[in-house]
Design an enzyme around this catalytic site. Sequence first.
Site, PDB file in Angstrom:
ATOM      1  N   LYS A  93       0.777  -1.316  -0.107  1.00  0.00           N
ATOM      2  CA  LYS A  93      -0.177   0.000   0.097  1.00  0.00           C
ATOM      3  C   LYS A  93       0.974   1.310   0.188  1.00  0.00           C
ATOM      4  O   LYS A  93       0.384   2.130  -0.907  1.00  0.00           O
ATOM      5  CB  LYS A  93      -0.998   0.124   1.375  1.00  0.00           C
ATOM      6  CG  LYS A  93      -1.976  -0.992   1.088  1.00  0.00           C
ATOM      7  CD  LYS A  93      -2.925  -1.439   2.214  1.00  0.00           C
ATOM      8  CE  LYS A  93      -3.875  -2.505   2.104  1.00  0.00           C
ATOM      9  NZ  LYS A  93      -4.798  -2.842   3.145  1.00  0.00           N
ATOM     10  N   GLN A 132      -4.635  -1.745   9.743  1.00  0.00           N
ATOM     11  CA  GLN A 132      -4.617  -2.938   8.762  1.00  0.00           C
ATOM     12  C   GLN A 132      -5.318  -4.227   9.956  1.00  0.00           C
ATOM     13  O   GLN A 132      -5.074  -4.293  10.797  1.00  0.00           O
ATOM     14  CB  GLN A 132      -3.232  -3.293   8.573  1.00  0.00           C
ATOM     15  CG  GLN A 132      -3.108  -4.575   7.705  1.00  0.00           C
ATOM     16  CD  GLN A 132      -3.639  -4.542   6.528  1.00  0.00           C
ATOM     17  OE1 GLN A 132      -3.793  -3.466   5.786  1.00  0.00           O
ATOM     18  NE2 GLN A 132      -4.186  -5.628   5.712  1.00  0.00           N
ATOM     19  N   ASP A 171     -11.399   2.612   4.345  1.00  0.00           N
ATOM     20  CA  ASP A 171     -11.695   1.651   4.180  1.00  0.00           C
ATOM     21  C   ASP A 171     -13.293   1.219   4.197  1.00  0.00           C
ATOM     22  O   ASP A 171     -13.866   0.083   3.945  1.00  0.00           O
ATOM     23  CB  ASP A 171     -11.239   0.511   5.401  1.00  0.00           C
ATOM     24  CG  ASP A 171      -9.972  -0.286   5.165  1.00  0.00           C
ATOM     25  OD1 ASP A 171      -9.538  -0.643   4.103  1.00  0.00           O
ATOM     26  OD2 ASP A 171      -9.159  -0.034   6.155  1.00  0.00           O
TER      27      ASP A 171
END
Length: 287
Positions: free
Chosen positions: A53, A97, A120
Amino acid sequence: MVGTKIDGNVIAQSVKDRVKKAVEELKTQGINPCLATILIGNNPASATYVKNKHKACEEVGIITKDHKLDANTTQSQLDEIIKNLNNDSAVHGILVQLPLPQQLDEFATTSRISPLKDVDGLTPHNAGLLAMNKAILVACTPSGVMEMFEYHGIDLNGKNVVLINRSNLVGKPLYHLLLQKNATVLTCHSKTKNLTQLCQSADIIITAVGDRNKFTLTPEMIKEGAVVIDVAISRFQEKLVGDSDYDKIIQKASFATPVPGGVGPMTVAMLLKNTITATSLSTQIGR
Ligand code: GUN
């Protein structure tokens, strides 16, 4: 019939090219898009995902702030870091994460992220907007799958879709996105009965189980000309695999995604896109 490969690397690159232009445009306005990531513990797969990422952010000119926390981090320590990032006007997107170490609560953690910085799409606010057809920030993997349909002109209107996953990150957002495109969506899971028959009647199968010891989608389970999107990635017999064997499935499917090189790169590309959306959201509000 041998179907067409849905190449995640190619489609992700087209998304990244658009993001790069958007970043350049924001920079001319004095805005430097910035994504903060939080990685807790020593899960090697998670560490690799976060590294990828960061690399992708660098490619398109997005700044990153890297937070690597000890496996024993407490909920209140994590909450404090999220609070500081929420209040930091130089940070536009926040990603924690997943999965988290067991002492940390996933819902409590993601709920604390500002909905404007929630790249997200996991906060109750953004998940709710999606369910009401008003989404702004949507989970990266589901929006990446939708981008793949769009790229290949795969029409979802009236199609029977079997979705094999019910998680907050994949199955639930996909359910809403597909429904919004007028698909008929059946969300299946470990307790679903007659999964093989359900798959055999599907026009499109989206599978995200990720454990070959429990489940493999075989060519016998799909109908001729079906579209197969394999979201899973796991290690099996020393190889990275999805829920299906691409080389076999593509002999019968009209379109299918390989693993690796399918949905994975799309997740990263959509994260970059969401970071730009989040940047626009927070900088507009700050004015
Ligand atoms: N773990 C696996 N996929 C994801 C994702 O898309 N976002 C986050 N935050 N964690 C993940």
